[in-house]
Design a protein around this motif. Structure first.
Motif, short mmCIF file in Angstrom:
data_model
loop_
_atom_site.label_atom_id
_atom_site.label_comp_id
_atom_site.label_asym_id
_atom_site.label_seq_id
_atom_site.Cartn_x
_atom_site.Cartn_y
_atom_site.Cartn_z
N GLU A 20 -42.06 -8.77 18.04
CA GLU A 20 -40.80 -9.42 17.66
C GLU A 20 -40.38 -10.41 18.74
OE1 GLU A 20 -37.63 -6.78 16.61
OE2 GLU A 20 -38.90 -5.61 15.28
N LEU A 45 -36.49 -11.69 10.31
CA LEU A 45 -35.73 -10.45 10.54
C LEU A 45 -34.32 -10.72 11.02
CD1 LEU A 45 -38.42 -8.32 12.45
CD2 LEU A 45 -37.88 -8.28 10.02
N THR A 47 -31.59 -11.24 9.28
CA THR A 47 -30.71 -10.34 8.54
C THR A 47 -31.56 -9.24 7.92
OG1 THR A 47 -30.82 -11.73 6.57
CG2 THR A 47 -28.92 -12.05 8.02
N LEU A 48 -31.04 -8.03 7.97
CA LEU A 48 -31.74 -6.87 7.42
C LEU A 48 -30.78 -6.05 6.57
CD1 LEU A 48 -33.52 -5.44 10.59
CD2 LEU A 48 -34.52 -6.87 8.82
N GLU A 50 -30.51 -2.08 5.78
CA GLU A 50 -31.04 -0.76 6.13
C GLU A 50 -30.28 0.30 5.33
OE1 GLU A 50 -32.40 0.25 9.76
OE2 GLU A 50 -33.48 -1.65 9.76
N TRP A 60 -27.16 -8.28 11.16
CA TRP A 60 -27.43 -9.67 11.47
C TRP A 60 -27.65 -9.83 12.97
CZ3 TRP A 60 -23.56 -12.76 14.07
CH2 TRP A 60 -23.90 -14.11 14.20
N TYR A 71 -28.55 -6.51 16.91
CA TYR A 71 -27.99 -6.54 15.56
C TYR A 71 -26.52 -6.14 15.53
CZ TYR A 71 -32.57 -7.22 13.46
OH TYR A 71 -33.78 -7.73 13.09
#
Length: 91
Positions: A20, A45, A47-48, A50, A60, A71
Motif C-alpha cells: 500500500e 483504497l 474510500t472503503l 467495511e 476515507w 482512515y
C-alpha cells in the motif's frame, strides 16, 4: 490523497507482492532486493466500505495521509447499498 494497493512482479526473480502506498510508485522487491519495480496494477483504497456487525462503515483516507491511510469514518449505514448511495452522492 489517494491510497492505493499496488501489485508488483519482480523482473529479476519473477515473484509477486502487493504493497500500500499513497501513489503508484516503484518499489523494491522484498524477495531478492531488485529495485525500481513498477506496479502492473493498482487498486483504489481511498474510500472503503467495511462491515462492522450489522452496519456498513464508510471510511476515507484524507489528504494529510502520508505513510499510512489514516482512515476517517464518514458514516454508518444499515446496508451496503445505502453506503454506496452515500458515496455516489458525494461525487
Amino acid at each position: 490523497m489517494a491510497w492505493l494497493l499496488n501489485h508488483y512482479k519482480c523482473d529479476r526473480c519473477r515473484r509477486r507482492w502487493a504493497d500500500e502506498w499513497s501513489c503508484m510508485c516503484d518499489d523494491t522487491c522484498p524477495h531478492c532486493g531488485a529495485r525500481d519495480m513498477t506496479p502492473y496494477e493498482s487498486e483504489e483504497l481511498t474510500t472503503l466500505i467495511e462491515e462492522e456487525g450489522k452496519e456498513f462503515v464508510v471510511l476515507w483516507s484524507p489528504e494529510t495521509a502520508e505513510h499510512d491511510p489514516d482512515y476517517r469514518e464518514l458514516g454508518r449505514f444499515p446496508t451496503r447499498e445505502k453506503a454506496l448511495e452515500f458515496l455516489a452522492a458525494d461525487q
